[in-house]
Design a protein around this motif. Structure first.
Motif, short mmCIF file in Angstrom:
data_model
loop_
_atom_site.label_atom_id
_atom_site.label_comp_id
_atom_site.label_asym_id
_atom_site.label_seq_id
_atom_site.Cartn_x
_atom_site.Cartn_y
_atom_site.Cartn_z
N SER A 128 6.27 -0.28 0.57
CA SER A 128 5.23 -1.28 0.80
C SER A 128 4.22 -1.26 -0.34
N ILE A 129 3.97 -2.43 -0.91
CA ILE A 129 2.98 -2.53 -1.99
C ILE A 129 1.59 -2.20 -1.43
N PHE A 130 1.41 -2.40 -0.13
CA PHE A 130 0.14 -2.06 0.53
C PHE A 130 -0.13 -0.55 0.43
N ALA A 131 0.92 0.23 0.69
CA ALA A 131 0.76 1.68 0.63
C ALA A 131 0.42 2.11 -0.80
N VAL B 139 9.81 -4.38 7.63
CA VAL B 139 9.84 -2.91 7.49
C VAL B 139 9.47 -2.52 6.05
N ASP B 140 9.95 -3.34 5.10
CA ASP B 140 9.62 -3.07 3.68
C ASP B 140 8.12 -3.06 3.45
N VAL B 141 7.41 -4.03 4.04
CA VAL B 141 6.01 -4.21 3.67
C VAL B 141 5.03 -3.37 4.49
N CYS B 142 5.48 -2.85 5.63
CA CYS B 142 4.53 -2.14 6.51
C CYS B 142 3.99 -0.89 5.82
N PRO B 143 2.67 -0.79 5.63
CA PRO B 143 2.13 0.35 4.86
C PRO B 143 2.28 1.69 5.57
N THR B 144 2.30 1.68 6.90
CA THR B 144 2.32 2.97 7.61
C THR B 144 3.70 3.33 8.15
N GLY B 145 4.65 2.42 8.07
CA GLY B 145 5.95 2.69 8.66
C GLY B 145 6.00 2.39 10.15
N ALA B 146 4.97 1.66 10.65
CA ALA B 146 4.96 1.30 12.07
C ALA B 146 6.07 0.31 12.38
N SER B 147 6.32 -0.58 11.43
CA SER B 147 7.42 -1.52 11.59
C SER B 147 8.67 -0.80 11.14
N PHE B 148 9.61 -0.59 12.05
CA PHE B 148 10.76 0.23 11.69
C PHE B 148 12.04 -0.30 12.31
N LYS B 149 13.15 0.20 11.77
CA LYS B 149 14.46 -0.19 12.29
C LYS B 149 15.11 1.04 12.91
N ARG B 150 15.52 0.90 14.15
CA ARG B 150 16.20 2.03 14.79
C ARG B 150 17.62 2.15 14.25
#
Lengths: 416, 268
Positions: A128-131, B139-150
Motif C-alpha cells: 500500500s502506498i499509504f503505508a 487488499v493492495d491499498v489497505c495500509p494496515t492489512g485490514a482488507s485481506f483475502k482468506r
C-alpha cells in the motif's frame, strides 16, 4: 553585500497574541467539528459511499503537497547553490514541517476510527502506498528538522549539503507518493494515470512557493523588514515558471485522456458538462489559478507592484484548492465504468444511473476541520519564527547575494 | 445476587470493627465468588462451543465463488438483496439525515443493476457484490492489512484493524464496499458491524465457518424459483459451479483488469 543576520519575529505582543488567539480559535473550532463528526459518524458530512474522500482530503492533500513545495526554496539555496535563496532556507524548512503537520492532522482526524491510529503505526501492508507514505511523511519531518539544524548551527555546516540533497530526494519521493495515492487506482478512470505522480510534484512547486511568498511578505511587512526588488524579481519569476510547469502537466494529462476513446466520456463530462467540477476546472484551476497569476507576474507594470504579487500568490492558492477539488472529488463523482459500453438504467447503489455523477456537497464541519489544518500550520510557523531565528533581518538588495554563484566562489554568508 | 452482596456489604460497614462475624464474612465471600463465576462462565462456555467447528484453519484447498446466470435474473425481483440484508443485519440500519443523502450513505453489500448495451439495446439484469478477486486492489491499498483475502478466496475486512481510511473504497473497481456512516444498533452476533469501518460481501463467511452450504442470496434466489446464482468451490472440478462454468460461456466484470474474480457472470 552584508552578513545575513537572522532574528526572531518581534512584532508587538498584542498583535502577536491576537494572531495566535485567532489561529487557536480556528483550531478549537476544528477540534469541535472533529468531535462532532466522530461522535455522530460520517453521515453528518457530505461524504458517501461514492465520494468517499471529501473536503478534509482537499485541505489535507493541498497542505501536504504545498509542504513539500515550500521546501524548494531551501533546496535551491543548498543543493543548486543559488546564494540569493540561502537566507530564505530556514523559513522554507519551518513552513514545510508546519504544513505537513497541519495536513496530516486533518487526514487523521477524518479517519473513521482515529483512535486506532496506533494500529496504523504497528500494522503495515507494504503493497500500500499509504503505508509507505506514513514513513515518507514522518521521515520528511525528521530530515527537515535535521536540515534546519544544519542551516542554523555552526556545527551543522558541513552536513548542510548532504542533508539538503537527501531532503530534496525525499521531498520528490513524498510528493510522487502523494500523487500515486491516486495515480495507481485502476478502478477510477480519472485516476488510472501514472502522470499524477510527477504532476503532483509540479503542482507542489507552485502551491508551496505561493504559500511561502505570502508568509514571507506578511512576516516582513508586519515588522517592517525590507525585501528588495531583486529578491522579489527572483521569487516572482520562479512562481510564474512553476505555474507554467503545472499547466504543462495539466495539459498533458488531459490530452492523453482525450486521445483515448475510452476516456472520451470522462473528458467530455469534466471539461464541458460537469457542473461545479467544470466550473472549478476552467475558472478556478485554469483561469484564476494559472493564467491570471501568470499574466500578473509577467506584466511589465503590475509585476512591480507588491499588492499585485500578493494577489497573484493568493490566486495560485485559490487555484490550488480548485485543482484539489476537481482531482479528488470530481474524479470520484464521475461514475465508474463498471460495464464499459453499457448504460446503467437502474441500480440499488447509485452506480451512475444514466451516467449521472455521484452527489457531494461539503458540509460546514468538514470545511472547518480543513481550515483547522491550515491554522495548525500557521500557528506552528508563527510560534517558530517568534522563538527562533528563522527570518533574516533584511532581504534588501545590498544584503542579498549576487544572483549567481561561480563554482570557485567562497560561501558568501555565514549564519549569524 | 449482586444486590444482596451490596446490601450486606453496606450493613457490614455499619457494624463495629471489633465484632467481626465470621459467618457473614464467609457468606460475602461465597456471594462474590458466585457473582464472578456467573459473569465469566458464559464467556468461557460460549468460547468453547464456538471454537469447536472452527478449530481447523481455513485452507486454500477450496476457492469459494459464485456464478450468476443473468438470463435467469428476474426484473423487479430483489430476493437476493433482501436476504443479504436480513442475513447480515443490514435491514437493522436506521436512516440518518435526509432520504436522498441516506440512499448514498447506507451500507449495501449486494445490489441489483439493470443495464443496457449502448450498441444493441439489449437489457441485462444482475446482482453485483464483492467479486472476491484473486488479486484484490482493496487488499493492495489497505495500509494496515485490514482488507485481506482468506486462503479460501474470500475477501473481507478485519474490523479490528480497519482504521476507516476508505482507501479500499477508492480502489475497488466494483464499488462493492460501504463505509458505516452512522452509529450501529442491534447488530447480529454473527455479523458484528461498527461505525467508522468499511464492510462488504464476505460470501456469508459465518456460514462457511460453520460448515454450512450456500449463501443467503443463493438460497433466496433458489426459493424464488429463479436459481440464477450458484455457489461453490471453484477448485473442485466436480462442484456444481465448476460443472456449470464448463457448460455455459461466462465472463468476469472488468475482465480487462485481470483480477481473476471469484464471481462470474453468464450472459453479460
Amino acid at each position: 553585500m552584508k552578513r545575513v543576520v537572522y532574528r526572531e519575529w518581534r512584532i508587538p505582543p498584542e498583535r502577536y497574541w491576537s494572531l495566535l488567539g485567532f489561529l487557536a480559535a480556528l483550531i478549537g473550532i476544528a477540534a469541535l467539528s472533529f468531535g462532532y463528526m466522530e461522535h455522530e459518524g460520517h453521515w453528518v458530512s457530505g461524504m458517501n459511499n461514492s465520494v468517499v474522500w471529501g473536503m478534509p482530503h482537499v485541505f489535507a492533500v493541498f497542505l501536504i503537497i504545498a509542504a513539500s513545495g515550500a521546501l524548494n526554496i531551501a533546496s535551491i539555496g543548498t543543493v543548486f547553490k543559488k546564494p540569493i535563496y540561502k537566507p530564505l532556507g530556514r523559513l522554507s524548512g519551518l513552513l514545510a514541517v508546519a504544513m505537513l503537520m497541519g495536513g496530516l492532522l486533518v487526514l487523521v482526524m477524518d479517519l473513521g476510527r482515529p483512535e486506532r491510529l496506533i494500529v496504523a503505526m504497528t500494522n503495515y501492508n507494504f503493497s500500500s502506498i499509504f503505508a509507505w507514505n506514513i514513513f515518507l511523511y514522518t521521515g520528511f519531518m525528521a530530515i527537515v528538522i535535521a536540515y534546519l539544524w544544519s542551516m542554523a548551527d555552526r556545527q551543522g555546516g558541513p552536513f548542510n549539503y548532504p542533508i539538503g540533497i537527501l531532503a530534496l530526494v525525499w521531498r520528490l519521493a513524498l510528493t510522487t507518493g502523494t500523487g500515486s495515492i491516486f495515480g495507481f487506482l485502476v478502478a477510477r478512470q480519472a485516476y488510472d494515470a501514472a502522470i499524477l505522480g510527477p504532476m503532483f510534484v509540479a503542482l507542489s512547486f507552485a502551491y508551496g512557493l505561493a504559500v511561502f511568498m505570502l508568509v514571507l511578505m506578511f512576516g516582513f511587512e508586519e515588522e517592517g523588514r525590507p525585501i528588495g526588488p531583486r529578491m522579489m524579481r527572483r521569487l516572482r519569476n520562479l512562481l510564474a515558471l512553476f505555474i507554467g510547469i503545472a499547466l504543462y502537466f495539466t495539459l498533458i494529462y488531459h490530452l492523453t485522456n482525450l486521445y483515448m476513446a475510452k476516456n472520451d466520456s470522462l473528458e467530455h463530462w469534466l471539461l464541458l458538462s460537469g457542473g461545479i467540477y467544470t466550473f472549478l476546472f476552467w475558472v478556478g484551476w485554469i483561469l484564476v489559478g494559472s493564467l491570471a497569476p501568470m499574466w500578473i507576474l509577467y506584466h511589465p507594470v503590475l509585476s512591480q507592484k507588491r499588492e499585485w504579487i500578493i494577489g497573484a500568490c493568493a490566486l495560485v492558492i485559490v487555484g490550488g484548492f480548485s485543482a484539489m477539488y476537481v482531482i479528488i472529488i470530481g474524479s470520484q463523482a464521475f461514475p465508474m465504468a463498471l460495464f464499459p459500453g453499457h448504460t446503467i438504467l437502474e441500480s440499488g447503489f447509485a452506480d451512475g444511473v444514466n451516467g449521472a455523477a455521484a452527489p457531494y456537497w461539503p458540509t460546514i464541519p468538514e470545511i472547518l476541520l480543513g481550515v483547522g489544518g491550515v491554522a495548525v500550520a500557521l500557528l506552528i510557523t508563527a510560534v517558530g519564527v517568534r522563538v527562533l531565528q528563522f527570518m533574516p533581518e533584511s532581504l534588501a538588495d545590498d544584503v542579498v547575494a549576487p544572483d549567481e554563484e561561480t563554482l570557485d566562489a567562497a560561501p558568501f554568508a555565514k549564519p549569524a | 445476587m449482586n444486590e444482596n452482596a451490596t446490601r450486606i456489604a453496606s450493613t457490614s460497614d455499619e457494624t463495629p470493627a471489633s465484632t467481626v462475624d465470621a459467618g457473614r464474612r464467609g457468606f460475602i465471600g461465597t456471594a462474590a465468588g458466585l457473582s464472578a463465576a456467573a459473569l465469566v462462565a458464559p464467556g468461557v462456555f460460549l468460547h468453547s462451543v464456538a471454537a469447536a467447528p472452527r478449530s481447523e484453519p481455513v485452507t486454500d484447498s477450496v476457492r469459494w465463488g459464485l456464478l450468476i446466470d443473468t438470463a435467469k435474473c428476474a426484473d423487479g425481483c430483489s430476493a437476493c438483496v433482501d436476504a443479504c440484508d436480513r442475513e447480515n443485519g443490514l435491514d437493522l440500519q436506521e436512516p440518518h439525515g435526509s432520504e436522498s443523502k441516506w440512499e448514498h450513505q447506507k451500507a449495501v453489500w449486494i445490489r441489483k443493476i439493470k443495464l443496457q448495451d449502448n450498441q444493441t439495446g439489449r437489457i441485462t439484469q444482475l446482482p453485483l457484490m464483492c467479486q472476491h478477486c484473486e488479486h484484490p486492489p482493496c487488499v493492495d491499498v489497505c495500509p494496515t492489512g485490514a482488507s485481506f483475502k482468506r486462503a479460501d478466496g474470500i475477501v473481507m475486512v478485519d474490523r479490528h484493524l480497519c482504521i476507516g481510511c476508505r482507501y479500499c473504497m477508492m480502489a475497488c473497481p466494483y464499488k462493492a464496499r460501504s463505509f458505516i456512516h452512522q452509529p450501529t444498533t442491534g447488530q447480529l452476533t454473527a455479523v458484528p458491524r461498527g461505525k467508522g469501518c468499511v464492510e462488504s460481501c464476505n460470501l456469508c463467511v459465518h456460514r462457511r465457518d460453520h460448515g454450512e452450504e450456500s449463501t443467503a442470496c443463493v438460497d433466496a434466489c433458489a426459493q424464488e424459483g429463479h436459481g440464477a446464482i450458484v455457489f461453490g468451490d471453484l477448485k473442485d472440478p466436480d462442484s456444481a459451479i465448476s460443472q456449470r462454468l464448463r457448460e455455459i460461456p461466462s465472463r468476469q466484470i472488468r475482465e480487462d483488469l485481470v483480477l481473476n474474480t471469484g464471481v462470474r457472470y453468464a450472459g453479460v
